[in-house]
Design a protein around this motif. Structure first.
Motif, PDB file in Angstrom:
ATOM      1  N   ASP A  14       0.839  -1.200   0.000  1.00  0.00           N
ATOM      2  CA  ASP A  14       0.000   0.000   0.000  1.00  0.00           C
ATOM      3  C   ASP A  14       0.872   1.248   0.000  1.00  0.00           C
ATOM      4  OD1 ASP A  14      -3.111   0.674   0.692  1.00  0.00           O
ATOM      5  OD2 ASP A  14      -1.739   2.232   1.459  1.00  0.00           O
ATOM      6  N   ARG A  15       0.397   2.302  -0.676  1.00  0.00           N
ATOM      7  CA  ARG A  15       1.240   3.502  -0.735  1.00  0.00           C
ATOM      8  C   ARG A  15       1.282   4.244   0.609  1.00  0.00           C
ATOM      9  NH1 ARG A  15      -1.023   8.417  -2.303  1.00  0.00           N
ATOM     10  NH2 ARG A  15      -3.298   8.472  -2.296  1.00  0.00           N
ATOM     11  N   ARG A  16       0.425   3.856   1.534  1.00  0.00           N
ATOM     12  CA  ARG A  16       0.487   4.449   2.881  1.00  0.00           C
ATOM     13  C   ARG A  16       1.066   3.468   3.904  1.00  0.00           C
ATOM     14  NH1 ARG A  16      -4.334   6.538   0.835  1.00  0.00           N
ATOM     15  NH2 ARG A  16      -4.372   8.808   0.641  1.00  0.00           N
ATOM     16  N   LEU A  24      -2.703  18.580  -1.621  1.00  0.00           N
ATOM     17  CA  LEU A  24      -2.931  17.177  -1.978  1.00  0.00           C
ATOM     18  C   LEU A  24      -2.134  16.802  -3.228  1.00  0.00           C
ATOM     19  CD1 LEU A  24      -6.823  17.020  -1.575  1.00  0.00           C
ATOM     20  CD2 LEU A  24      -5.164  15.784  -0.174  1.00  0.00           C
ATOM     21  N   CYS A  25      -1.455  15.672  -3.189  1.00  0.00           N
ATOM     22  CA  CYS A  25      -0.786  15.149  -4.381  1.00  0.00           C
ATOM     23  C   CYS A  25      -1.862  14.605  -5.338  1.00  0.00           C
ATOM     24  CB  CYS A  25       0.211  14.061  -3.991  1.00  0.00           C
ATOM     25  SG  CYS A  25      -0.570  12.531  -3.463  1.00  0.00           S
ATOM     26  N   PRO A  26      -1.527  14.341  -6.603  1.00  0.00           N
ATOM     27  CA  PRO A  26      -2.557  13.878  -7.554  1.00  0.00           C
ATOM     28  C   PRO A  26      -3.285  12.616  -7.084  1.00  0.00           C
ATOM     29  CG  PRO A  26      -0.567  14.526  -8.714  1.00  0.00           C
ATOM     30  CD  PRO A  26      -0.243  14.592  -7.254  1.00  0.00           C
ATOM     31  N   ASP A  27      -2.570  11.656  -6.513  1.00  0.00           N
ATOM     32  CA  ASP A  27      -3.229  10.428  -6.048  1.00  0.00           C
ATOM     33  C   ASP A  27      -4.238  10.729  -4.941  1.00  0.00           C
ATOM     34  OD1 ASP A  27      -1.955   8.774  -7.801  1.00  0.00           O
ATOM     35  OD2 ASP A  27      -0.309   8.268  -6.414  1.00  0.00           O
ATOM     36  N   CYS A  28      -3.826  11.541  -3.961  1.00  0.00           N
ATOM     37  CA  CYS A  28      -4.715  11.883  -2.850  1.00  0.00           C
ATOM     38  C   CYS A  28      -5.891  12.722  -3.347  1.00  0.00           C
ATOM     39  CB  CYS A  28      -3.954  12.624  -1.750  1.00  0.00           C
ATOM     40  SG  CYS A  28      -2.883  11.541  -0.772  1.00  0.00           S
ATOM     41  N   ALA A  29      -5.618  13.641  -4.304  1.00  0.00           N
ATOM     42  CA  ALA A  29      -6.690  14.483  -4.836  1.00  0.00           C
ATOM     43  C   ALA A  29      -7.753  13.631  -5.534  1.00  0.00           C
ATOM     44  CB  ALA A  29      -6.111  15.518  -5.798  1.00  0.00           C
ATOM     45  N   THR A  69      -6.867  14.011   4.856  1.00  0.00           N
ATOM     46  CA  THR A  69      -6.212  12.917   4.142  1.00  0.00           C
ATOM     47  C   THR A  69      -4.859  13.351   3.580  1.00  0.00           C
ATOM     48  OG1 THR A  69      -6.487  11.179   2.488  1.00  0.00           O
ATOM     49  CG2 THR A  69      -7.256  13.370   1.867  1.00  0.00           C
ATOM     50  N   CYS A  70      -3.936  12.411   3.498  1.00  0.00           N
ATOM     51  CA  CYS A  70      -2.587  12.687   2.997  1.00  0.00           C
ATOM     52  C   CYS A  70      -1.870  11.367   2.790  1.00  0.00           C
ATOM     53  CB  CYS A  70      -1.804  13.563   3.982  1.00  0.00           C
ATOM     54  SG  CYS A  70      -1.569  12.781   5.594  1.00  0.00           S
ATOM     55  N   CYS A  71      -0.659  11.443   2.298  1.00  0.00           N
ATOM     56  CA  CYS A  71       0.144  10.233   2.092  1.00  0.00           C
ATOM     57  C   CYS A  71       1.616  10.630   2.263  1.00  0.00           C
ATOM     58  CB  CYS A  71      -0.139   9.653   0.706  1.00  0.00           C
ATOM     59  SG  CYS A  71       0.606  10.611  -0.632  1.00  0.00           S
ATOM     60  N   PRO A  72       2.537   9.679   2.144  1.00  0.00           N
ATOM     61  CA  PRO A  72       3.954  10.041   2.325  1.00  0.00           C
ATOM     62  C   PRO A  72       4.416  11.116   1.336  1.00  0.00           C
ATOM     63  CG  PRO A  72       3.692   7.666   2.398  1.00  0.00           C
ATOM     64  CD  PRO A  72       2.361   8.223   1.980  1.00  0.00           C
ATOM     65  N   ALA A  73       3.762  11.201   0.164  1.00  0.00           N
ATOM     66  CA  ALA A  73       4.198  12.180  -0.838  1.00  0.00           C
ATOM     67  C   ALA A  73       3.766  13.597  -0.496  1.00  0.00           C
ATOM     68  CB  ALA A  73       3.641  11.785  -2.211  1.00  0.00           C
ATOM     69  N   CYS A  74       2.650  13.740   0.204  1.00  0.00           N
ATOM     70  CA  CYS A  74       2.111  15.086   0.400  1.00  0.00           C
ATOM     71  C   CYS A  74       1.831  15.436   1.858  1.00  0.00           C
ATOM     72  CB  CYS A  74       0.848  15.277  -0.445  1.00  0.00           C
ATOM     73  SG  CYS A  74      -0.536  14.214   0.017  1.00  0.00           S
ATOM     74  N   GLY A  75       1.995  14.506   2.770  1.00  0.00           N
ATOM     75  CA  GLY A  75       1.572  14.746   4.149  1.00  0.00           C
ATOM     76  C   GLY A  75       2.646  15.344   5.029  1.00  0.00           C
TER      77      GLY A  75
HETATM   78 ZN   LIG Z   1      -0.791  12.322  -1.172  1.00  0.00          ZN
END
Ligand SMILES: [Zn+2]
Ligand SMILES: [Zn+2]
Length: 749
Positions: free
Chosen positions: A122-124, A159-164, A180-186
């Protein structure tokens, strides 16, 4: 032939920002129904049409399967003519009108997010800030309304494109999940040393290594910073106590999961539900000795252990890495408020913590951990904060004009009430502290803003010296209502139960100013929401030295026994000051039940002096033998006014037993039973005079589970209907709800 049916459904309650519209969207699609859903000013509006059976199934599932974080207060259904909708859509929200959508409480990481957290694909995977519509930070990150990302402390994180994509997809679990967020944008997790220098390596792994090496690590949580050490390490726990200047007040412990928690404490189904529920409070539980060691400095002198389970992904990752339970106590010195701003935390905690596990998502609102205690047949909320606030409490009758209630001096909360809802703030604390007072004033402004509310009535304690009263009286252009402390306690219990009264209100408490100039705290009131009459009380005794007697419970033993102490240790231990206490010039009279418990605690050698509020009474409960069934008697006397309960009889009986060599555990048990018996007997007398058959129990003494249990049992056996607290604390943390209920009832008269 299929008959088409169309209904308009209006749903009120906590239904915004909790995934309600996507839930409605997928439900309608599954049932093949057409229509649309949108948020409006006070809830969610749904137009739905299709086959009769489908619409009926929709209405059933709407309440039964509603999202985890929603709380439906009311559903209104109106039938109409089918409009010929094609498909089901989520419409844009109605921007007009006042914004009264409710901000949800902070919520523990959900199972779906935990699965992703543990999934290497998972990306998170291992992302400390993972959350979704069903979980994550809420109240503590909200700066303003509407509840939207740009008005939270997540605003700086684009938000990164995936999160958006997830955020805008109604079929996704993260549809409109504001944090919401992920390692790329959080946010980014870092570990810093005590000087603030970033340490390299994996922050969680390094923090775990430091903890296992006996170091103190400050950990940024949801509502503030905690201080952590491993729970088994006596040297580390003692070091933390020394640095924090917290001598004896128990620390809370976080376990990785329920299985680990079961090795620390006895956990029944009620306790398990509390521990694993989405509010994730600290749960006070009977500790086990053996399976997993807990350092003696963690909760000295207590048969209970305050336990909680991880409620953020960061906690889950840290606990897994440390591989044993950790102490997690509020990040402060002594009784200061918990640190929640990064700079302030680094300054205030740098002498305590060896390292800081922190990140760049700001905490906007300070919130302590909540504390609850399971009881036979219920729970007592001891501190209502993170995870519960700001969820509204439903009121029995609508409040005519918006009310602000300013609460008590110690264990302050404030309350805003309008319509059928009361919003009790998170625990604020002791307003005698300057920073706490600032939190109180700013907190009121913040809640008024979030709720889009201008109070027209301000309720407060009558005592002019209280900071809360001074603040209340500074608010201009409103009606002020003073509510006596113990009346507010009983009104709080009534509002908590949705009961209008009148009842026999038993307020057993610390100290509160009575209108007769004495300090009350062992009161029997005929009370409803609009007023009260004092029908009985504990016999007043002098408090030698005033406030000194609160810090030194032995002074209360002296006040009760005077010169009648045949060979008792308590008199010998305090011989140098005993006579002076009896002739103290400053000795205000009090009927406080807390001071009665203090007298017995010191008598039994449990506590001559205390280091935190309520300590002697708490430890007296811990010492009592729960199997003891004997009860000391207390006389009821009258001279025409209120009945007087001779609490001194209980102290003298305990002293006689002690002099005869009886086990203090047995004496403590007989004392608790004696107080319960005296309460019951007094209520029976009052029932005889007034015809009242319901009793409401409130006040800080009912944090004492043994006293509460014994009193409820005896009152029920005597035929009373008994009201106890359910949603707010019996202690001063519940006062603001009672003040608001009284002010609203007087306004509606
Ligand atoms: Zn993200
Ligand atoms: Zn989640």
């Amino acid at each position: 032939m299929t008959t088409l049916k169309r209904v308009d459904v209006h749903v009120e309650g906590i239904v915004q920002g909790v995934g309600f519209r996507p839930f409605v969207y997928s439900l309608a699609n599954r049932l093949g129904l057409a229509g649309r859903v949108h948020n409006d000013v006070n809830g969610v509006h749904i137009e739905i049409e299709g086959a009769h059976a489908g619409v009926e199934a929709f209405l059933t599932a709407l309440e039964r399967d509603a999202p985890a974080l929603s709380a439906i207060e009311r559903v209104t259904v109106v039938s109409g003519e089918p409009a010929g909708h094609h498909g089901f859509t989520i419409a844009t929200s109605d921007p007009g009108g006042p914004r009264r959508a409710l901000v949800p409480a902070d919520t523990a990481t959900c199972d779906d997010c935990l699965r992703e957290l543990a999934d290497p694909a998972d990306r998170r995977h291992r992302h400390p800030f993972i959350n979704c519509t069903n979980c994550g930070p809420r109240l503590t990150i909200v700066r303003g309304v509407p509840y939207d990302r740009h008005l939270t402390t997540m605003a700086p994180f684009g938000l990164c494109p995936d999160c958006a994509r997830e955020y805008h997809d109604p079929g996704d679990r993260r549809y409109h999940a504001q944090p919401t967020c992920c390692p790329a944008c959080g946010p980014r997790l870092v570990l810093r040393d005590a000087r603030g220098t970033e340490l390299c390596g994996d922050p969680i792994a390094c923090a775990a290594t430091l903890l296992r090496a006996g170091r103190v690590v400050a950990v940024k949580g949801l509502g503030g910073y905690h201080l952590a050490v491993t729970a088994s390490d006596e040297r580390a726990a003692a070091t933390l106590r020394g640095r924090k200047h917290r001598e004896e007040k128990p620390f809370a412990v976080m376990a990785a999961d329920l299985a680990q928690a079961r090795r620390l404490a006895d956990i029944d189904d009620t306790a398990a539900a509390l521990l694993t529920g989405r509010a994730r409070p600290i749960v006070l539980l009977p500790r086990r000795d053996g399976p997993l060691p807990v350092a003696s400095s963690v909760a000295p002198g207590s048969r209970l252990l305050g336990l909680m389970l991880p409620y953020t992904a960061l906690h889950h990752l840290l606990l897994a890495e440390v591989a044993e339970p950790i102490v997690l106590t509020s990040g402060n010195v002594s009784d200061e408020p918990i640190a929640h701003e990064d700079g302030d935390a680094l300054t205030r905690l740098s002498g305590i913590a060896d390292a800081f596990l922190t990140h760049d998502r700001a905490i906007h609102l300070r919130a302590d951990d909540s504390v609850v205690r399971p009881l036979p047949g219920g729970i007592t909320v001891l501190r209502r904060a993170r995870g519960y606030a700001p969820e509204p409490l439903a009121l029995r009758r609508p409040v005519p004009r918006p009310v602000l209630a300013c609460g008590a001096q110690l264990d302050n909360t404030f309350c805003l009430a309008y319509g059928r809802r009361a919003f009790v703030s998170q625990h604020i604390g002791d307003l005698g502290n300057h920073d706490t007072l600032r939190s109180f004033v700013e907190g009121i402004d913040h809640y008024c803003h979030l709720l889009d509310l201008r109070p027209e009535i301000v309720a407060h304690d009558p005592h002019p010296g209280h900071p809360a009263t001074r603040h209340a009286l500074e608010i201009a252009g409103v009606d002020h209502v003073a509510v006596q402390h113990h009346h507010a306690h009983i009104a709080s219990c009534l509002a908590d139960n949705g009961d209008p009264g009148p009842v026999i209100g038993v307020a057993f408490d610390g100290l509160g100013h009575g209108p007769d100039g004495t300090l009350w705290g062992g009161e029997f009131l005929r009370a409803d929401l609009t007023g009260y009459e004092r029908l009985a009380h504990l016999a007043p005794v002098p408090m030698p030295g005033g406030a000194a007697a609160v810090r030194q419970p032995w002074r209360m033993t002296a006040a009760y026994l005077r010169d009648d102490h045949p060979g008792l240790d308590v008199a010998a231990r305090n011989a140098a000051h005993w006579a002076a206490a009896l002739t103290a010039a400053h000795a205000p009279l009090t009927s406080s039940a807390a001071r009665l418990f203090d007298a017995v605690a010191a008598l039994l050698g449990i506590r001559d002096t205390i280091t935190y509020d309520g300590q002697a009474a708490l430890e007296l409960e811990q010492r009592a033998d729960p199997a003891e069934t004997g009860a000391y008697p207390a006389a009821l006397t009258t001279t025409g006014g209120p009945l007087v309960v001779e609490g001194g009889d209980l102290v003298r009986a305990a002293a006689a037993d002690l002099a005869a060599g009886t086990d203090p555990a047995v004496i403590a048990g007989r004392f608790h039973n004696g107080v319960a018996a005296a309460i019951t007997r007094t209520c029976v007398e009052v029932r005889h005079d007034t015809g009242l058959t319901a009793v409401a129990l409130s006040g800080g003494l009912f944090h004492n589970a043994l006293l509460l249990d014994r009193t409820v049992q005896r009152l029920r056996a005597a035929g009373f209907r008994v009201l106890t607290h359910v949603r707010v604390p019996p202690g001063d943390g519940g006062i603001s709800l009672g003040q608001a209920a009284v002010a609203a009832a007087l306004d509606g008269r």
